[in-house]
Design an enzyme around this catalytic site. Structure first.
Site, PDB file in Angstrom:
ATOM      1  N   LEU A 151       0.937  -1.341   0.072  1.00  0.00           N
ATOM      2  CA  LEU A 151       0.116   0.286   0.040  1.00  0.00           C
ATOM      3  C   LEU A 151       0.917   1.221   0.024  1.00  0.00           C
ATOM      4  O   LEU A 151       0.296   2.347   0.500  1.00  0.00           O
ATOM      5  CB  LEU A 151      -1.048   0.105   1.122  1.00  0.00           C
ATOM      6  N   CYS A 152       2.217   1.275  -0.432  1.00  0.00           N
ATOM      7  CA  CYS A 152       3.024   2.292  -0.471  1.00  0.00           C
ATOM      8  C   CYS A 152       2.544   3.396  -1.752  1.00  0.00           C
ATOM      9  O   CYS A 152       2.830   4.603  -1.418  1.00  0.00           O
ATOM     10  CB  CYS A 152       4.293   2.058  -0.923  1.00  0.00           C
ATOM     11  N   ASN A 153       1.524   2.906  -2.530  1.00  0.00           N
ATOM     12  CA  ASN A 153       1.192   3.927  -3.659  1.00  0.00           C
ATOM     13  C   ASN A 153      -0.342   3.747  -3.821  1.00  0.00           C
ATOM     14  O   ASN A 153      -0.781   3.532  -5.046  1.00  0.00           O
ATOM     15  CB  ASN A 153       1.850   3.831  -4.642  1.00  0.00           C
ATOM     16  N   ASP A 197       5.216  -6.703   1.913  1.00  0.00           N
ATOM     17  CA  ASP A 197       6.186  -6.322   0.899  1.00  0.00           C
ATOM     18  C   ASP A 197       6.701  -7.416  -0.104  1.00  0.00           C
ATOM     19  O   ASP A 197       7.159  -8.544   0.603  1.00  0.00           O
ATOM     20  CB  ASP A 197       7.164  -5.511   1.718  1.00  0.00           C
ATOM     21  N   ALA A 208       3.880  -5.119  -8.347  1.00  0.00           N
ATOM     22  CA  ALA A 208       4.569  -4.501  -7.419  1.00  0.00           C
ATOM     23  C   ALA A 208       5.688  -3.817  -7.783  1.00  0.00           C
ATOM     24  O   ALA A 208       6.661  -4.532  -8.342  1.00  0.00           O
ATOM     25  CB  ALA A 208       4.572  -5.495  -6.264  1.00  0.00           C
ATOM     26  N   SER A 238       7.901  -2.537 -19.276  1.00  0.00           N
ATOM     27  CA  SER A 238       7.399  -1.427 -19.731  1.00  0.00           C
ATOM     28  C   SER A 238       8.170  -1.055 -21.173  1.00  0.00           C
ATOM     29  O   SER A 238       9.298  -1.140 -21.198  1.00  0.00           O
ATOM     30  CB  SER A 238       8.011  -0.329 -18.768  1.00  0.00           C
ATOM     31  N   TYR A 270      14.880   3.703 -13.586  1.00  0.00           N
ATOM     32  CA  TYR A 270      13.673   2.788 -13.762  1.00  0.00           C
ATOM     33  C   TYR A 270      13.657   1.615 -15.043  1.00  0.00           C
ATOM     34  O   TYR A 270      13.248   0.721 -14.647  1.00  0.00           O
ATOM     35  CB  TYR A 270      12.390   3.761 -13.806  1.00  0.00           C
ATOM     36  N   LYS A 306      13.685  -2.415 -14.857  1.00  0.00           N
ATOM     37  CA  LYS A 306      12.597  -3.250 -15.770  1.00  0.00           C
ATOM     38  C   LYS A 306      13.376  -4.291 -16.660  1.00  0.00           C
ATOM     39  O   LYS A 306      13.157  -5.454 -16.707  1.00  0.00           O
ATOM     40  CB  LYS A 306      11.914  -2.553 -16.614  1.00  0.00           C
ATOM     41  N   PHE A 310       2.794   0.361 -23.047  1.00  0.00           N
ATOM     42  CA  PHE A 310       3.065   1.747 -23.275  1.00  0.00           C
ATOM     43  C   PHE A 310       2.373   2.465 -22.330  1.00  0.00           C
ATOM     44  O   PHE A 310       2.946   2.345 -21.269  1.00  0.00           O
ATOM     45  CB  PHE A 310       2.413   1.636 -24.851  1.00  0.00           C
ATOM     46  N   LEU A 331       0.508  12.743 -18.246  1.00  0.00           N
ATOM     47  CA  LEU A 331      -0.189  13.779 -18.905  1.00  0.00           C
ATOM     48  C   LEU A 331      -1.867  13.529 -18.594  1.00  0.00           C
ATOM     49  O   LEU A 331      -2.431  14.433 -18.528  1.00  0.00           O
ATOM     50  CB  LEU A 331      -0.117  13.491 -20.620  1.00  0.00           C
ATOM     51  N   ILE A 343       2.116  22.490 -21.619  1.00  0.00           N
ATOM     52  CA  ILE A 343       2.392  21.219 -22.594  1.00  0.00           C
ATOM     53  C   ILE A 343       3.897  21.526 -22.809  1.00  0.00           C
ATOM     54  O   ILE A 343       4.451  22.458 -23.123  1.00  0.00           O
ATOM     55  CB  ILE A 343       1.993  21.605 -23.976  1.00  0.00           C
TER      56      ILE A 343
HETATM   57  P1  NAD Z   1       0.756   1.729  -8.942  1.00  0.00           P
HETATM   58  O1  NAD Z   1       1.728   2.276  -8.122  1.00  0.00           O
HETATM   59  O2  NAD Z   1      -0.542   2.179  -8.974  1.00  0.00           O
HETATM   60  O3  NAD Z   1       0.766   0.131  -8.494  1.00  0.00           O
HETATM   61  C1  NAD Z   1       1.946  -0.535  -7.927  1.00  0.00           C
HETATM   62  C2  NAD Z   1       1.357  -1.066  -6.857  1.00  0.00           C
HETATM   63  O4  NAD Z   1       2.647  -1.993  -5.907  1.00  0.00           O
HETATM   64  C3  NAD Z   1       0.996  -0.228  -5.646  1.00  0.00           C
HETATM   65  O5  NAD Z   1      -0.372  -0.650  -5.197  1.00  0.00           O
HETATM   66  C4  NAD Z   1       2.007  -0.294  -4.575  1.00  0.00           C
HETATM   67  O6  NAD Z   1       1.682   0.090  -3.136  1.00  0.00           O
HETATM   68  C5  NAD Z   1       2.717  -1.578  -4.754  1.00  0.00           C
HETATM   69  N1  NAD Z   1       4.012  -1.794  -4.360  1.00  0.00           N
HETATM   70  C6  NAD Z   1       5.128  -1.163  -4.593  1.00  0.00           C
HETATM   71  N2  NAD Z   1       6.237  -1.537  -4.007  1.00  0.00           N
HETATM   72  C7  NAD Z   1       5.906  -2.831  -3.394  1.00  0.00           C
HETATM   73  C8  NAD Z   1       6.519  -3.629  -2.765  1.00  0.00           C
HETATM   74  N3  NAD Z   1       7.696  -3.616  -2.537  1.00  0.00           N
HETATM   75  N4  NAD Z   1       5.780  -4.806  -1.998  1.00  0.00           N
HETATM   76  C9  NAD Z   1       4.412  -4.836  -2.191  1.00  0.00           C
HETATM   77  N5  NAD Z   1       3.719  -3.763  -3.203  1.00  0.00           N
HETATM   78  C10 NAD Z   1       4.507  -2.785  -3.492  1.00  0.00           C
HETATM   79  O7  NAD Z   1       1.274   1.721 -10.522  1.00  0.00           O
HETATM   80  P2  NAD Z   1       0.672   0.794 -11.655  1.00  0.00           P
HETATM   81  O8  NAD Z   1       0.594   2.296 -12.781  1.00  0.00           O
HETATM   82  O9  NAD Z   1      -0.227   0.120 -11.411  1.00  0.00           O
HETATM   83  O10 NAD Z   1       1.848   0.046 -12.233  1.00  0.00           O
HETATM   84  C11 NAD Z   1       2.033  -1.354 -12.140  1.00  0.00           C
HETATM   85  C12 NAD Z   1       3.116  -2.074 -12.543  1.00  0.00           C
HETATM   86  O11 NAD Z   1       3.217  -1.584 -13.850  1.00  0.00           O
HETATM   87  C13 NAD Z   1       4.476  -1.377 -12.224  1.00  0.00           C
HETATM   88  O12 NAD Z   1       5.624  -2.322 -11.826  1.00  0.00           O
HETATM   89  C14 NAD Z   1       4.888  -0.343 -13.223  1.00  0.00           C
HETATM   90  O13 NAD Z   1       6.507  -0.282 -13.120  1.00  0.00           O
HETATM   91  C15 NAD Z   1       4.576  -1.030 -14.324  1.00  0.00           C
HETATM   92  N6  NAD Z   1       4.350  -0.120 -15.373  1.00  0.00           N
HETATM   93  C16 NAD Z   1       3.538   1.128 -15.369  1.00  0.00           C
HETATM   94  C17 NAD Z   1       3.328   2.040 -16.312  1.00  0.00           C
HETATM   95  C18 NAD Z   1       2.393   3.166 -16.182  1.00  0.00           C
HETATM   96  O14 NAD Z   1       2.675   4.104 -16.970  1.00  0.00           O
HETATM   97  N7  NAD Z   1       1.247   3.116 -15.242  1.00  0.00           N
HETATM   98  C19 NAD Z   1       3.915   1.880 -17.429  1.00  0.00           C
HETATM   99  C20 NAD Z   1       4.650   0.603 -17.691  1.00  0.00           C
HETATM  100  C21 NAD Z   1       4.822  -0.291 -16.492  1.00  0.00           C
HETATM  101  N1  UDP Z   2       3.193  16.133 -21.089  1.00  0.00           N
HETATM  102  C1  UDP Z   2       2.848  17.431 -21.084  1.00  0.00           C
HETATM  103  N2  UDP Z   2       2.453  17.882 -20.039  1.00  0.00           N
HETATM  104  C2  UDP Z   2       2.473  17.354 -18.767  1.00  0.00           C
HETATM  105  C3  UDP Z   2       2.879  16.037 -18.611  1.00  0.00           C
HETATM  106  C4  UDP Z   2       3.081  15.510 -19.839  1.00  0.00           C
HETATM  107  O1  UDP Z   2       2.777  17.962 -22.247  1.00  0.00           O
HETATM  108  O2  UDP Z   2       2.157  18.033 -18.009  1.00  0.00           O
HETATM  109  C5  UDP Z   2       3.555  15.383 -22.462  1.00  0.00           C
HETATM  110  C6  UDP Z   2       4.932  14.605 -22.380  1.00  0.00           C
HETATM  111  O3  UDP Z   2       5.965  15.603 -22.531  1.00  0.00           O
HETATM  112  C7  UDP Z   2       4.783  13.665 -23.239  1.00  0.00           C
HETATM  113  C8  UDP Z   2       3.429  13.057 -23.195  1.00  0.00           C
HETATM  114  O4  UDP Z   2       2.782  14.314 -22.780  1.00  0.00           O
HETATM  115  O5  UDP Z   2       5.103  14.020 -24.695  1.00  0.00           O
HETATM  116  C9  UDP Z   2       3.113  11.790 -22.372  1.00  0.00           C
HETATM  117  O6  UDP Z   2       3.923  12.158 -21.118  1.00  0.00           O
HETATM  118  P1  UDP Z   2       3.792  11.104 -19.852  1.00  0.00           P
HETATM  119  O7  UDP Z   2       4.484  11.589 -18.760  1.00  0.00           O
HETATM  120  O8  UDP Z   2       2.402  10.810 -19.905  1.00  0.00           O
HETATM  121  O9  UDP Z   2       4.137   9.852 -20.507  1.00  0.00           O
HETATM  122  P2  UDP Z   2       5.902   9.284 -20.924  1.00  0.00           P
HETATM  123  O10 UDP Z   2       6.521  10.575 -21.234  1.00  0.00           O
HETATM  124  O11 UDP Z   2       6.359   8.893 -19.741  1.00  0.00           O
HETATM  125  O12 UDP Z   2       5.604   8.291 -21.795  1.00  0.00           O
END
Ligand code: NAD
Ligand code: UDP
Length: 340
Positions: free
Chosen positions: A36-38, A61, A84, A127, A151, A155, A180, A202, A219
């Site tokens: 539940l850290c996020n 965790d 997570a 990712s 980051y 991954k 994506f 965004l 933007i």
């Molecule tokens: P999120 O932060 O909403 O979800 C991640 C969850 O993991 C949270 O509920 C957090 O509390 C939990 N968590 C974090 N560290 C933990 C730990 N050590 N032990 C147990 N729980 C832990 O993020 P999300 O957007 O749902 O992303 C989920 C996954 O997808 C992540 O691994 C993220 O890197 C990956 N991802 C996300 C995006 C995106 O843009 N949202 C894009 C590509 C990949």
């Molecule tokens: N972006 C923007 N204003 C914001 C946040 C994002 O113009 O306040 C733009 C950013 O420069 C990128 C696109 O929106 O071109 C998507 O950004 P986001 O951070 O959502 O995704 P990522 O860049 O990590 O793929």
């Protein structure tokens, strides 16, 4: 036959909670492990309202090996979906060790505990960040991986470790899913994304401007070599992504092996296109101002999802208008996230 139980690490988070819905709809029983850290435990009540059952939450965790041994040893899980982790690029630059600890060490602890418990089906949240700046779009899975920040490297390291594991023990069934840009929310408006503090991404920023929490969208640059000068990304609806996880799980159940797959739409949208689509969804103009480019931003990229379609029979079905309409429904109904 009893429904298979799936351990969903990070299942209280944005993508994890939507995947719990897709899992329940597909006949699986999701069990959430999250520190539940996020995220917020109150997501479970919302999941109950959507699916009719409240998923069990194990608060803890993924780096806690003793906990994982207890959890994986206490009941028969057919698979683990591992969300997570921590995901803010800027924070990863400021705190690389923390990022490697959570994302890499956490994944290694989980995989070792799974091995010991005899659970060998793992779907991993990777990712598109692993590609870094691509030579061209759409990006196929065969493109070189040149992650540009801790980051992305965290991954990629996990991808490589899991590929090595699958090589050495071919009984493993592993999918590395490269997302994506996940956006949107469940169509009920009951679950969605609620970033803490000022959003970096965004779509959550646009949502907060539309609901009046922020004055205007800045933007980040309109002088990129793109059709309208603003950055282009492959936005994918979080429910499409959730369904992609179920499809990946079904694929893994059919055959052992390692699948590395892009989950995206195959279409790029610019910042201005997103703003216009959101304006259609919320029915009002959104104040915007053009600012400087954001350091480190790639001008444009989108994914090639054809391998996921061929392998999983999955493709993203929801378009930008639905992504915005669903984000807006969630934002309007829940300006404070899951808090009252
Ligand atoms: P999120 O932060 O909403 O979800 C991640 C969850 O993991 C949270 O509920 C957090 O509390 C939990 N968590 C974090 N560290 C933990 C730990 N050590 N032990 C147990 N729980 C832990 O993020 P999300 O957007 O749902 O992303 C989920 C996954 O997808 C992540 O691994 C993220 O890197 C990956 N991802 C996300 C995006 C995106 O843009 N949202 C894009 C590509 C990949
Ligand atoms: N972006 C923007 N204003 C914001 C946040 C994002 O113009 O306040 C733009 C950013 O420069 C990128 C696109 O929106 O071109 C998507 O950004 P986001 O951070 O959502 O995704 P990522 O860049 O990590 O793929």
């Amino acid at each position: 036959m009893a429904s298979p139980h799936v351990l969903v690490t990070g299942g209280a988070g944005f993508i994890g909670s939507h995947t719990c819905v897709a899992l329940a709809e597909a006949g699986y029983v999701p069990v959430i492990l999250d520190n539940l850290c996020n995220s917020d435990a109150r997501v479970r009540e919302r999941l109950q309202r959507i699916t009719g059952s409240t998923p069990r939450l194990i608060e803890g965790d993924v780096r806690d090996r003793a906990l994982l041994d207890r959890v994986l040893g206490s009941e028969a899980f057919s698979a683990v979906i591992h969300f997570a982790g921590v995901k803010a690029v800027g924070d990863s630059v400021a705190d690389p060790l923390g990022y490697y600890d959570n994302n890499v060490h956490g994944s290694l602890v989980l995989a070792s505990a799974m091995r010991q418990a005899g659970v060998r089906t793992l779907i991993f949240s990777s990712s598109a960040t692993v590609y870094g700046e691509p030579d061209h779009s759409p990006i196929p899975e065969s493109a070189p991986c040149r992650p540009a920040n801790p980051y992305g490297r965290s991954k990629r390291m996990v991808e490589e470790a899991l590929a090595d594991l699958q090589q050495s023990e071919p009984g493993w069934r592993i999918a590395l899913l490269r997302y994506f840009n996940p956006v949107g929310a469940h169509e009920s408006g009951l679950i969605g994304e609620h970033p803490q503090g000022k959003p970096n991404n965004l779509m959550p920023f646009v949502c907060q401007v539309a609901v009046g929490l922020r004055e205007k969208l800045v933007i980040h640059g309109d002088d990129y070599p793109t059709p309208d000068g603003t950055g282009v990304r492959d936005y994918v609806h979080v429910m499409d992504l959730a369904e992609g996880h179920v499809a990946a799980l079904r694929h893994a159940e059919r055959q052992p092996g390692l699948a590395t797959l892009n989950l995206g739409t195959g279409r790029g949208a610019s910042v201005l296109e997103v703003v216009r689509a959101f304006e259609r969804a919320c029915g009002r103009p959104l104040p915007c101002e053009v600012g400087p480019r954001r350091p480190g931003d790639v001008p444009a990229y989108w994914g090639d999802p054809s391998l996921a379609q061929a392998t999983l029979g999955w493709r993203a079905r929801r378009g930008l208008d639905q992504m915005c309409a669903d984000s807006w429904r969630w934002q309007q109904g829940n300006p404070n996230g899951y808090a009252p």
